[in-house]
Write a protein that holds these residues in place. Structure first.
Motif, PDB file in Angstrom:
ATOM      1  N   SER A 150     -23.838  -4.387  -3.308  1.00 50.13           N
ATOM      2  CA  SER A 150     -24.485  -3.553  -4.328  1.00 50.13           C
ATOM      3  C   SER A 150     -25.615  -4.305  -5.014  1.00 50.13           C
ATOM      4  O   SER A 150     -26.608  -3.695  -5.415  1.00 50.13           O
ATOM      5  CB  SER A 150     -23.451  -3.096  -5.344  1.00 50.13           C
ATOM      6  OG  SER A 150     -22.833  -4.210  -5.925  1.00 50.13           O
ATOM      7  N   VAL A 151     -25.471  -5.635  -5.137  1.00 41.52           N
ATOM      8  CA  VAL A 151     -26.540  -6.417  -5.761  1.00 41.52           C
ATOM      9  C   VAL A 151     -27.801  -6.358  -4.910  1.00 41.52           C
ATOM     10  O   VAL A 151     -28.904  -6.141  -5.407  1.00 41.52           O
ATOM     11  CB  VAL A 151     -26.101  -7.877  -5.950  1.00 41.52           C
ATOM     12  CG1 VAL A 151     -27.243  -8.703  -6.490  1.00 41.52           C
ATOM     13  CG2 VAL A 151     -24.924  -7.947  -6.859  1.00 41.52           C
ATOM     14  N   GLU A 153     -28.543  -4.014  -2.829  1.00 38.41           N
ATOM     15  CA  GLU A 153     -29.084  -2.659  -2.861  1.00 38.41           C
ATOM     16  C   GLU A 153     -29.855  -2.413  -4.140  1.00 38.41           C
ATOM     17  O   GLU A 153     -30.913  -1.795  -4.124  1.00 38.41           O
ATOM     18  CB  GLU A 153     -27.951  -1.644  -2.713  1.00 38.41           C
ATOM     19  CG  GLU A 153     -27.444  -1.595  -1.289  1.00 38.41           C
ATOM     20  CD  GLU A 153     -26.487  -0.460  -1.061  1.00 38.41           C
ATOM     21  OE1 GLU A 153     -25.983   0.080  -2.065  1.00 38.41           O
ATOM     22  OE2 GLU A 153     -26.243  -0.132   0.112  1.00 38.41           O
ATOM     23  N   ALA A 154     -29.307  -2.931  -5.264  1.00 38.34           N
ATOM     24  CA  ALA A 154     -30.014  -2.755  -6.535  1.00 38.34           C
ATOM     25  C   ALA A 154     -31.382  -3.406  -6.466  1.00 38.34           C
ATOM     26  O   ALA A 154     -32.375  -2.848  -6.942  1.00 38.34           O
ATOM     27  CB  ALA A 154     -29.194  -3.353  -7.673  1.00 38.34           C
ATOM     28  N   ALA A 155     -31.455  -4.574  -5.844  1.00 31.49           N
ATOM     29  CA  ALA A 155     -32.744  -5.261  -5.747  1.00 31.49           C
ATOM     30  C   ALA A 155     -33.676  -4.544  -4.787  1.00 31.49           C
ATOM     31  O   ALA A 155     -34.864  -4.363  -5.076  1.00 31.49           O
ATOM     32  CB  ALA A 155     -32.529  -6.710  -5.303  1.00 31.49           C
ATOM     33  N   TYR A 156     -33.122  -4.104  -3.654  1.00 27.85           N
ATOM     34  CA  TYR A 156     -33.957  -3.360  -2.713  1.00 27.85           C
ATOM     35  C   TYR A 156     -34.483  -2.089  -3.360  1.00 27.85           C
ATOM     36  O   TYR A 156     -35.622  -1.691  -3.144  1.00 27.85           O
ATOM     37  CB  TYR A 156     -33.158  -2.987  -1.462  1.00 27.85           C
ATOM     38  CG  TYR A 156     -33.025  -4.094  -0.459  1.00 27.85           C
ATOM     39  CD1 TYR A 156     -34.155  -4.749   0.031  1.00 27.85           C
ATOM     40  CD2 TYR A 156     -31.790  -4.478   0.016  1.00 27.85           C
ATOM     41  CE1 TYR A 156     -34.029  -5.761   0.954  1.00 27.85           C
ATOM     42  CE2 TYR A 156     -31.657  -5.487   0.947  1.00 27.85           C
ATOM     43  CZ  TYR A 156     -32.780  -6.132   1.406  1.00 27.85           C
ATOM     44  OH  TYR A 156     -32.660  -7.123   2.319  1.00 27.85           O
ATOM     45  N   ALA A 157     -33.639  -1.434  -4.166  1.00 24.76           N
ATOM     46  CA  ALA A 157     -34.050  -0.181  -4.792  1.00 24.76           C
ATOM     47  C   ALA A 157     -35.174  -0.394  -5.790  1.00 24.76           C
ATOM     48  O   ALA A 157     -35.935   0.519  -6.080  1.00 24.76           O
ATOM     49  CB  ALA A 157     -32.857   0.476  -5.476  1.00 24.76           C
ATOM     50  N   LEU A 158     -35.281  -1.621  -6.330  1.00 24.68           N
ATOM     51  CA  LEU A 158     -36.379  -1.896  -7.252  1.00 24.68           C
ATOM     52  C   LEU A 158     -37.659  -2.248  -6.505  1.00 24.68           C
ATOM     53  O   LEU A 158     -38.705  -2.432  -7.112  1.00 24.68           O
ATOM     54  CB  LEU A 158     -36.022  -3.059  -8.177  1.00 24.68           C
ATOM     55  CG  LEU A 158     -34.982  -2.777  -9.234  1.00 24.68           C
ATOM     56  CD1 LEU A 158     -34.653  -4.043  -9.983  1.00 24.68           C
ATOM     57  CD2 LEU A 158     -35.478  -1.720 -10.188  1.00 24.68           C
ATOM     58  N   GLY A 159     -37.554  -2.351  -5.192  1.00 23.77           N
ATOM     59  CA  GLY A 159     -38.748  -2.619  -4.411  1.00 23.77           C
ATOM     60  C   GLY A 159     -38.911  -4.064  -4.007  1.00 23.77           C
ATOM     61  O   GLY A 159     -40.010  -4.476  -3.650  1.00 23.77           O
ATOM     62  N   ALA A 160     -37.838  -4.842  -4.102  1.00 19.42           N
ATOM     63  CA  ALA A 160     -37.928  -6.221  -3.635  1.00 19.42           C
ATOM     64  C   ALA A 160     -37.906  -6.212  -2.110  1.00 19.42           C
ATOM     65  O   ALA A 160     -37.227  -5.382  -1.511  1.00 19.42           O
ATOM     66  CB  ALA A 160     -36.756  -7.036  -4.167  1.00 19.42           C
ATOM     67  N   ASN A 161     -38.661  -7.121  -1.501  1.00 18.58           N
ATOM     68  CA  ASN A 161     -38.568  -7.194  -0.047  1.00 18.58           C
ATOM     69  C   ASN A 161     -37.433  -8.153   0.323  1.00 18.58           C
ATOM     70  O   ASN A 161     -36.820  -8.776  -0.540  1.00 18.58           O
ATOM     71  CB  ASN A 161     -39.907  -7.592   0.581  1.00 18.58           C
ATOM     72  CG  ASN A 161     -40.439  -8.896   0.049  1.00 18.58           C
ATOM     73  OD1 ASN A 161     -39.655  -9.794  -0.242  1.00 18.58           O
ATOM     74  ND2 ASN A 161     -41.735  -9.013  -0.084  1.00 18.58           N
ATOM     75  N   GLN A 164     -37.608 -11.679  -1.077  1.00 13.32           N
ATOM     76  CA  GLN A 164     -37.344 -11.766  -2.524  1.00 13.32           C
ATOM     77  C   GLN A 164     -35.859 -11.576  -2.818  1.00 13.32           C
ATOM     78  O   GLN A 164     -35.311 -12.231  -3.700  1.00 13.32           O
ATOM     79  CB  GLN A 164     -38.162 -10.702  -3.266  1.00 13.32           C
ATOM     80  CG  GLN A 164     -39.625 -11.068  -3.391  1.00 13.32           C
ATOM     81  CD  GLN A 164     -40.475  -9.892  -3.776  1.00 13.32           C
ATOM     82  OE1 GLN A 164     -40.191  -8.754  -3.410  1.00 13.32           O
ATOM     83  NE2 GLN A 164     -41.552 -10.143  -4.505  1.00 13.32           N
ATOM     84  N   HIS A 169     -31.654 -13.434  -5.357  1.00  9.14           N
ATOM     85  CA  HIS A 169     -30.281 -12.990  -5.623  1.00  9.14           C
ATOM     86  C   HIS A 169     -29.246 -13.596  -4.693  1.00  9.14           C
ATOM     87  O   HIS A 169     -28.251 -14.131  -5.143  1.00  9.14           O
ATOM     88  CB  HIS A 169     -30.209 -11.461  -5.544  1.00  9.14           C
ATOM     89  CG  HIS A 169     -31.170 -10.797  -6.455  1.00  9.14           C
ATOM     90  ND1 HIS A 169     -31.001 -10.781  -7.810  1.00  9.14           N
ATOM     91  CD2 HIS A 169     -32.342 -10.178  -6.225  1.00  9.14           C
ATOM     92  CE1 HIS A 169     -32.014 -10.164  -8.366  1.00  9.14           C
ATOM     93  NE2 HIS A 169     -32.851  -9.790  -7.436  1.00  9.14           N
TER      94      HIS A 169
END
Lengths: 242, 256
Positions: A150-151, A153-161, A164, A169
């Motif tokens: 989930s961590v 996914e949360a980062a991917y959802a913010l647009g991290a590649n 990153q 993370h």
């Protein structure tokens, strides 16, 4: 599903066996390692000489560790878990990581007894690499898998590649476990080094026909360092699991 | 009330999704218009989450994921080979079922998503963080503890912090994926109020399995059942005068 698992297992074992046979052939045929124990002039005189050689292996050890951490990240983050090569690599790593470190020690001891000078460094390198690489890859892999999906996914959802997500993370969260794995490996290497020193010194005392033998202080230092890094490793792996 | 002619933010045309051999979403077609909340209701396993995860390409990380049809966002196909997944995700804010926070301070959690947008100077960052926290109606509760870990917050506050984090990325559309599942009765109305206050600025997609919540929050609702979009229309009509028998059964509580 079951059959494909079996095939993967067989392929992994087969490739590893072929690699071992190749190494064996190279050592016996190319370097002519034969059984003339104790008769050849010594390559290493004493335990401290061996320690010097082990010291010279430290850079190699560090490079091997860094590369195996990088490799673990590569196979966990970039390879898909369903591909056949991922499964084969994974299987091979777990086979190698489960081999008791004493077996590598025995390998090195045999070479010591045979005392082939030019071959000695090669064996040390080989043993250390095989001692270090699979275990570090394994612990790094499990550390990466331990990071909550989930961590990511949360980062991917913010647009991290992907890069990153890993640096911001996954790596910070996996870091304690990775260092724990490094300390486990260090303790394994130190323990084998202690064993080697004893073998080396025993051999010297046999050749010199000395009936009494005292374990040198180097061995105690190495063993206590090994125990210390064991404790450190378990501390690192347990402490921040929460 | 007649719908005004608005340009849809998100157009979904003939969307089919498979996870391996499971046909999760079956031929969905609908538009998401700006200025309103679009809710998706349905029992669990009806494909609600799979649907919203298509929009910011989170499904790309699911193995055996396959998609046909098109999702047009800002007149670009999200799944065309030219579009980068991270670029799409930057424009689409998402709040998950669980409040997932990073191991950073409250300030850094929000600032992180602003940094991903390329905002570097600290003054600017601070303004973005403050504005997002104010929009998420959390500023007054945390303005003294910005540098502490978010562990001290309650579940509802954490979820609102997630909303602030999504807002700091300056998204063009907001997705809420069952955001109130883990919240208690006092926190749920607060989150609903935020959704209602945000709908003027962002088109909102709101996924929920609570029928009444959808009725309270949304303007347009879609009923998903076993991967089919059974009915899609004005919320009032869905809840008072459903056309399909299954929708009627669901909103009256006989199904699911």
């Amino acid at each position: 599903m079951n059959r494909s698992e079996l095939i993967i297992q067989i392929i992994a074992l087969a490739t590893l066996t072929i690699a071992c046979v190749l190494v064996w052939v190279v050592t016996t045929e190319v370097f002519h390692v034969e059984g003339e124990i104790l008769s050849v002039p010594m390559g290493i005189d004493s335990g401290s000489d061996l320690i010097d050689r082990l010291y010279s292996m430290i850079p190699l050890l560090c490079v091997a560790m860094l590369l195996s951490i990088a490799f673990a990240f590569y196979i966990e983050e970039w390879l898909s878990e369903t591909t056949w090569y991922y499964r084969i690599i994974n299987q091979q790593i777990s086979i190698l990581a489960n081999i008791p470190s004493l077996i590598y020690g025995i390998l090195v001891i045999c070479i010591f007894l045979f005392q082939v000078k030019e071959f000695l460094n090669f064996t040390l390198v080989l043993a250390i690499v095989f001692l270090v690489v699979p275990v570090i890859i394994r612990t790094t892999q499990s550390a990466i898998r331990g990071v909550d999906l989930s961590v990511r996914e949360a980062a991917y959802a913010l647009g991290a590649n992907r890069w990153q997500v890993i640096t911001d993370h996954v790596f910070p969260r996996a870091f304690p476990k990775i260092t724990g794995g490094i300390f486990t490996v260090i303790s394994r290497v130190l323990a084998i080094a202690a064993l080697l020193i004893i073998v080396c010194e025993l051999r010297t005392s046999i050749i010199q026909d000395v009936s009494s033998y005292e374990i040198s202080s180097d061995v105690f230092v190495l063993i206590s360092l090994a125990l210390l890094s064991c404790v450190l490793s378990s501390f690192l792996q347990i402490n921040r699991n929460s | 009330m007649k719908t005004q002619k608005k340009v849809p933010t998100l157009q979904v045309n003939g969307l089919n999704v498979w996870y391996g051999k499971n046909h999760i979403l079956k031929d969905l077609t609908f538009d998401v218009l700006p200025g309103q909340v679009t809710a998706f209701i349905g029992p669990s396993n009806s494909g609600k989450t799979a649907l919203v995860r298509c929009f910011n390409r989170l499904n790309d990380f699911t193995s055996n994921f396959k998609l046909t049809g098109e999702i047009i966002f800002n007149s670009k196909d999200i799944y065309s080979p030219k579009t980068k997944g991270s670029d799409i995700a930057k424009q689409i804010g998402m709040v998950f079922q669980y409040p997932i926070l990073f191991r950073k301070s409250i300030y850094e959690n929000v600032a992180y998503s602003a940094r991903l947008q390329g905002i570097r100077p600290s003054v600017e960052l601070y303004t973005v963080v403050e504005e997002s926290l104010k929009k998420a109606q959390l500023w007054h509760e945390v303005c003294d503890d910005l540098q502490t870990s978010p562990d001290i917050l309650s579940n509802g506050q954490k979820q609102r912090l997630c909303v602030a984090r999504a807002l700091a990325a300056d998204p063009e559309i907001l997705i809420f994926d069952e955001p109130c599942d883990q919240l208690d009765a006092t926190e749920t109305p607060k989150l609903e109020a935020i959704v209602l206050s945000l709908k003027r600025h962002y088109p909102i997609i709101f996924v929920t399995n609570k029928r009444r919540q959808a009725a309270r929050v949304s303007d347009v609702a879609g009923f998903l059942y076993c991967g089919e979009l059974v009915e899609f229309g004005q919320t009032e009509q869905i809840f008072t005068n459903p056309k399909d028998k299954r929708t009627e059964d669901y909103v009256t509580g006989r199904l699911g």
